[in-house]
Write an enzyme that holds these catalytic residues in place. Sequence first.
Site, PDB file in Angstrom:
ATOM      1  N   ARG A  62     -16.286   0.355  -6.532  1.00  0.00           N
ATOM      2  CA  ARG A  62     -15.330   0.330  -5.415  1.00  0.00           C
ATOM      3  C   ARG A  62     -15.765  -0.649  -4.316  1.00  0.00           C
ATOM      4  O   ARG A  62     -14.944  -1.371  -3.744  1.00  0.00           O
ATOM      5  CB  ARG A  62     -15.236   1.753  -4.842  1.00  0.00           C
ATOM      6  CG  ARG A  62     -14.232   1.920  -3.740  1.00  0.00           C
ATOM      7  CD  ARG A  62     -13.959   3.386  -3.497  1.00  0.00           C
ATOM      8  NE  ARG A  62     -15.058   4.041  -2.812  1.00  0.00           N
ATOM      9  CZ  ARG A  62     -15.035   4.423  -1.527  1.00  0.00           C
ATOM     10  NH1 ARG A  62     -13.964   4.208  -0.800  1.00  0.00           N
ATOM     11  NH2 ARG A  62     -16.055   5.024  -0.976  1.00  0.00           N
ATOM     12  N   ILE A  89      -8.865   4.696  -1.290  1.00  0.00           N
ATOM     13  CA  ILE A  89      -9.656   4.885  -0.069  1.00  0.00           C
ATOM     14  C   ILE A  89     -10.547   3.664   0.119  1.00  0.00           C
ATOM     15  O   ILE A  89     -11.237   3.234  -0.816  1.00  0.00           O
ATOM     16  CB  ILE A  89     -10.493   6.178  -0.158  1.00  0.00           C
ATOM     17  CG1 ILE A  89      -9.537   7.376  -0.181  1.00  0.00           C
ATOM     18  CG2 ILE A  89     -11.464   6.290   1.013  1.00  0.00           C
ATOM     19  CD1 ILE A  89     -10.199   8.685  -0.555  1.00  0.00           C
ATOM     20  N   LEU A  90     -10.496   3.084   1.305  1.00  0.00           N
ATOM     21  CA  LEU A  90     -11.252   1.853   1.564  1.00  0.00           C
ATOM     22  C   LEU A  90     -12.726   2.163   1.807  1.00  0.00           C
ATOM     23  O   LEU A  90     -13.066   3.097   2.548  1.00  0.00           O
ATOM     24  CB  LEU A  90     -10.654   1.127   2.765  1.00  0.00           C
ATOM     25  CG  LEU A  90      -9.235   0.576   2.535  1.00  0.00           C
ATOM     26  CD1 LEU A  90      -8.575   0.219   3.865  1.00  0.00           C
ATOM     27  CD2 LEU A  90      -9.264  -0.628   1.591  1.00  0.00           C
ATOM     28  N   ASN A 104      -2.809   2.542   9.444  1.00  0.00           N
ATOM     29  CA  ASN A 104      -2.258   3.271   8.303  1.00  0.00           C
ATOM     30  C   ASN A 104      -1.061   4.103   8.742  1.00  0.00           C
ATOM     31  O   ASN A 104      -0.995   4.570   9.874  1.00  0.00           O
ATOM     32  CB  ASN A 104      -3.344   4.194   7.720  1.00  0.00           C
ATOM     33  CG  ASN A 104      -2.864   4.936   6.491  1.00  0.00           C
ATOM     34  OD1 ASN A 104      -2.219   4.371   5.608  1.00  0.00           O
ATOM     35  ND2 ASN A 104      -3.167   6.224   6.418  1.00  0.00           N
ATOM     36  N   HIS A 106       1.027   7.599   7.670  1.00  0.00           N
ATOM     37  CA  HIS A 106       0.794   8.807   6.874  1.00  0.00           C
ATOM     38  C   HIS A 106       1.932   9.804   7.098  1.00  0.00           C
ATOM     39  O   HIS A 106       2.316  10.053   8.252  1.00  0.00           O
ATOM     40  CB  HIS A 106      -0.546   9.433   7.275  1.00  0.00           C
ATOM     41  CG  HIS A 106      -0.895  10.634   6.450  1.00  0.00           C
ATOM     42  ND1 HIS A 106      -1.410  10.529   5.176  1.00  0.00           N
ATOM     43  CD2 HIS A 106      -0.775  11.962   6.710  1.00  0.00           C
ATOM     44  CE1 HIS A 106      -1.593  11.750   4.692  1.00  0.00           C
ATOM     45  NE2 HIS A 106      -1.219  12.628   5.597  1.00  0.00           N
ATOM     46  N   GLY A 140     -13.185   8.148   7.516  1.00  0.00           N
ATOM     47  CA  GLY A 140     -12.692   9.412   6.958  1.00  0.00           C
ATOM     48  C   GLY A 140     -11.353   9.223   6.265  1.00  0.00           C
ATOM     49  O   GLY A 140     -10.798   8.118   6.243  1.00  0.00           O
ATOM     50  N   ASP A 142      -7.719   9.718   6.592  1.00  0.00           N
ATOM     51  CA  ASP A 142      -6.649   9.965   7.568  1.00  0.00           C
ATOM     52  C   ASP A 142      -7.170  10.612   8.857  1.00  0.00           C
ATOM     53  O   ASP A 142      -6.524  11.504   9.414  1.00  0.00           O
ATOM     54  CB  ASP A 142      -5.533  10.838   6.941  1.00  0.00           C
ATOM     55  CG  ASP A 142      -4.928  10.170   5.717  1.00  0.00           C
ATOM     56  OD1 ASP A 142      -4.787   8.943   5.709  1.00  0.00           O
ATOM     57  OD2 ASP A 142      -4.607  10.900   4.751  1.00  0.00           O
TER      58      ASP A 142
HETATM   59  C1  GRF Z   1       4.793   6.123   2.214  1.00  0.00           C
HETATM   60  O1  GRF Z   1       5.682   7.169   2.352  1.00  0.00           O
HETATM   61  C2  GRF Z   1       3.439   6.504   2.747  1.00  0.00           C
HETATM   62  O2  GRF Z   1       3.478   7.410   3.778  1.00  0.00           O
HETATM   63  C3  GRF Z   1       2.798   7.099   1.542  1.00  0.00           C
HETATM   64  O3  GRF Z   1       3.210   6.279   0.498  1.00  0.00           O
HETATM   65  C4  GRF Z   1       4.511   5.848   0.757  1.00  0.00           C
HETATM   66  C5  GRF Z   1       4.643   4.402   0.439  1.00  0.00           C
HETATM   67  O4  GRF Z   1       5.948   3.991   0.373  1.00  0.00           O
HETATM   68  N1  GRF Z   1       1.384   7.263   1.683  1.00  0.00           N
HETATM   69  P1  GRF Z   1       6.312   2.471   0.256  1.00  0.00           P
HETATM   70  O5  GRF Z   1       5.461   1.858  -0.830  1.00  0.00           O
HETATM   71  O6  GRF Z   1       6.089   1.815   1.590  1.00  0.00           O
HETATM   72  O7  GRF Z   1       7.771   2.451  -0.119  1.00  0.00           O
END
Ligand code: GRF
Length: 190
Positions: A62, A89-90, A104, A106, A140, A142
């Site tokens: 990774r 995960i980065l 990000n 979420h 971490g 999120d």
């Molecule tokens: C998003 O809903 C994001 O929150 C989730 O993955 C989805 C990605 O959607 N982690 P897209 O590829 O931008 O259409």
Amino acid sequence: MRVGVLASGHGSNLEALLASVHGREVRIVCVASDREDARALIVAAEAGIPTQSFPKVAYPDRVARDVALADWLTEHGVELVVTAGYMAILAPEFIARFPGAIVNVHPSLLPAFPGIRAIEQALAAGTPQTGVTVHLVDEGVDTGPVLLQEAVEIPAGADAESLRVLLQEIEHRLLPEAVRMLARATAEQG
Ligand code: GRF
């Protein structure tokens, strides 16, 4: 501000960024994925943006993969990294290369329901509300500082698919808004 986008899937958040902030407050200069078959790469290519995939199998581990990814973004002069549905995960080695400059999106009101299947987690918990968070990425899962959040009532009878649609509409506004905010803040700092 030069932005690099990481995406694993459909790329609807990438499309939202292209339609709103790209060519205005920021320029999306490259799009990378961990998946060679991500539709997001097609979306980017159609917009004339350079793309590259970094599949796990092509690297010994990774860290090696994420260092190669960071190098590629640096070659493109990326100042802000946006993870828009990036499902890997980065590594800390990647995060250290873009301090305070990885954003990000979420689909929950963090710190509630971090990690994968956030929408299913919210439904299973029976919570009346959920929402969308845009935050800076730290080491971490999120857990980084929150930039923007928007809540929504979970409609009666909602299932994961209908809730996903509802949340994505919010994502498509909130992520560009956060990117705009960061670009303006950076411009003001000169
Ligand atoms: C998003 O809903 C994001 O929150 C989730 O993955 C989805 C990605 O959607 N982690 P897209 O590829 O931008 O259409």
